[in-house]
Enzyme design. Structure first.
Site, PDB file in Angstrom:
ATOM      1  N   ASP A  62     -16.139  -0.736   8.635  1.00 15.97           N
ATOM      2  CA  ASP A  62     -16.785  -1.026   7.356  1.00 15.97           C
ATOM      3  C   ASP A  62     -17.854  -2.100   7.526  1.00 15.97           C
ATOM      4  O   ASP A  62     -17.653  -3.094   8.235  1.00 15.97           O
ATOM      5  CB  ASP A  62     -15.750  -1.488   6.333  1.00 15.97           C
ATOM      6  N   GLU A  64       0.808  -1.217   0.000  1.00 16.67           N
ATOM      7  CA  GLU A  64       0.000   0.000   0.000  1.00 16.67           C
ATOM      8  C   GLU A  64       0.851   1.281   0.000  1.00 16.67           C
ATOM      9  O   GLU A  64       0.373   2.344   0.379  1.00 16.67           O
ATOM     10  CB  GLU A  64      -0.942  -0.002   1.208  1.00 16.67           C
ATOM     11  N   TYR A  99      -9.285   4.531  -4.917  1.00 16.43           N
ATOM     12  CA  TYR A  99      -8.232   5.526  -5.031  1.00 16.43           C
ATOM     13  C   TYR A  99      -8.049   6.142  -6.418  1.00 16.43           C
ATOM     14  O   TYR A  99      -7.222   7.020  -6.586  1.00 16.43           O
ATOM     15  CB  TYR A  99      -6.898   4.918  -4.589  1.00 16.43           C
ATOM     16  N   ARG A 131     -11.960   3.616  11.255  1.00 17.66           N
ATOM     17  CA  ARG A 131     -13.145   3.459  10.398  1.00 17.66           C
ATOM     18  C   ARG A 131     -13.655   2.026  10.474  1.00 17.66           C
ATOM     19  O   ARG A 131     -12.861   1.083  10.473  1.00 17.66           O
ATOM     20  CB  ARG A 131     -12.798   3.809   8.951  1.00 17.66           C
ATOM     21  N   GLU A 152     -14.772  -5.231   8.723  1.00 18.64           N
ATOM     22  CA  GLU A 152     -13.452  -5.039   9.321  1.00 18.64           C
ATOM     23  C   GLU A 152     -13.373  -3.665   9.963  1.00 18.64           C
ATOM     24  O   GLU A 152     -14.240  -2.806   9.750  1.00 18.64           O
ATOM     25  CB  GLU A 152     -12.338  -5.195   8.286  1.00 18.64           C
ATOM     26  N   ASN A 177     -10.630  -0.490  10.417  1.00 18.17           N
ATOM     27  CA  ASN A 177      -9.408   0.068   9.846  1.00 18.17           C
ATOM     28  C   ASN A 177      -8.846   1.123  10.801  1.00 18.17           C
ATOM     29  O   ASN A 177      -9.476   2.160  11.017  1.00 18.17           O
ATOM     30  CB  ASN A 177      -9.731   0.690   8.478  1.00 18.17           C
ATOM     31  N   GLY A 215      -7.399   5.744   4.983  1.00 18.27           N
ATOM     32  CA  GLY A 215      -6.724   6.607   4.018  1.00 18.27           C
ATOM     33  C   GLY A 215      -7.073   8.071   4.219  1.00 18.27           C
ATOM     34  O   GLY A 215      -8.194   8.414   4.607  1.00 18.27           O
ATOM     35  N   SER A 257      -6.884  -2.094   1.954  1.00 17.02           N
ATOM     36  CA  SER A 257      -7.182  -1.528   0.640  1.00 17.02           C
ATOM     37  C   SER A 257      -7.714  -2.555  -0.355  1.00 17.02           C
ATOM     38  O   SER A 257      -7.572  -2.411  -1.551  1.00 17.02           O
ATOM     39  CB  SER A 257      -5.950  -0.825   0.056  1.00 17.02           C
TER      40      SER A 257
END
Length: 307
Positions: A252, A15, A211, A250, A268, A270, A274, A145
């Site tokens: 999800d 990443e 992205y 974060r 998951e 995070n 990002g 990601s």
């Protein structure tokens, strides 16, 4: 006295590209916020890079913009603990736990939070037959990601082959879990506070959708029933508390509307979301009236308070 903030970015995980964008964006925001800022593209001599920053004085705070293994899994966090330097985002144990998707699911499930059913298998066990009833998801145990994620929707689709699963991403292990049809949702946490619910309008929210300049549309606030919004905010906050998240994180979700509230599942958590121009967490902060520079400033000050 003006704080010296060192941005760690880049590194050597899969990443790196995203991390460089996150780091450069944070660097500019922190300068706007009035800090003395330097940034380094991390190597395996990162301890020396940190000590040599700011003319050898070192930083007051590290802004961790690394993603993936070594930067997000507790490794850099442990080194910074040993060096006595405060840093943004979650601590060693939380970072390590959340990077391991299987361990994260075990803890969330034990806390009564809904997660998809699944298990961990060795990739060499995938020998041309479906490992569970379709549809299912195959993903690395410790990557972010959406690197390497495979969705098998139909019985007629070929089963994943071990020789096609990248060793540098899967490391010989994979999570296989039930695919949840429906909506992709996410909630950013600013400390212990859930900011909003965003829906990502994508069939599969992969690396490119996250992205690229043609990123999947983000709908904020998500156009979903109020009871689902409330449940997502509560579940996200509870997940962050159970796992010990701090700073910016974060959570999800997937939501199957046919099951109502019981169709909301955590995929998951995070700990290093990002921070790019298309990032979900900064969009939610902006929705709450918090500019990107203000968000980065809060992260630095939050880290400083935990020294």
């Amino acid at each position: 006295m003006t704080k010296k903030v060192l941005v760690l970015m880049g590194g050597f995980s899969s990443e790196k590209g995203v991390s460089l964008v996150s780091g450069k964006t944070a660097y500019e925001a922190l300068k706007t916020a009035g800090y003395e800022v330097e940034a380094v593209d991390v190597t395996r001599e990162v301890d020396r890079q940190i000590r040599n920053s700011f003319g050898g004085q070192g930083p007051d705070v590290v802004f961790n913009a690394l993603h993936g293994p070594f930067g997000e899994d507790g490794t850099v966090q442990g080194m910074l603990e040993m060096m006595g330097i405060p840093y943004t985002h979650s601590g060693c144990l939380t970072s390590a736990l959340c990077m391991d998707k299987d361990k994260t699911k075990e803890i969330l499930d034990a806390a009564g939070l809904r997660v998809p059913q699944g298990r961990v298998v060795r990739t060499d066990e995938l020998v041309g037959k479906h490992p569970m009833p379709v549809p299912y998801v195959l993903k690395p145990v410790a990557e972010g990601s959406t690197f390497g994620v495979v969705i098998v929707r139909e019985e007629s689709e070929p089963a994943p082959r071990p020789d096609l699963l990248m060793d540098e991403v899967y490391h010989g292990r994979a999570i296989i879990e039930t695919y949840i049809p429906g909506h992709e949702l996410t909630v950013a946490l600013k400390g212990d506070e859930p900011l909003a619910v965003t829906e990502i309008k994508a069939e599969f929210y992969d690396y490119e959708a996250k992205y690229s300049s043609n990123a999947a549309p983000h709908v904020i606030p998500a156009e979903i029933p109020g009871e689902i919004t409330t449940e997502a905010l509560i579940m996200a906050q509870r997940a962050g508390q159970v796992l010990g998240c701090r700073g910016l994180s974060r959570v999800d979700f997937r939501w199957n509307p046919e099951l109502g509230v019981n169709g909301l599942f955590i995929l998951e958590v995070n700990t290093q979301p990002g921070m790019t121009p298309t990032s979900l967490a900064s969009e939610q902060a902006a929705h709450r009236g918090i500019s990107f520079a203000e968000l980065c400033q809060w992260m630095v000050e939050d880290a400083s308070c935990r020294r």
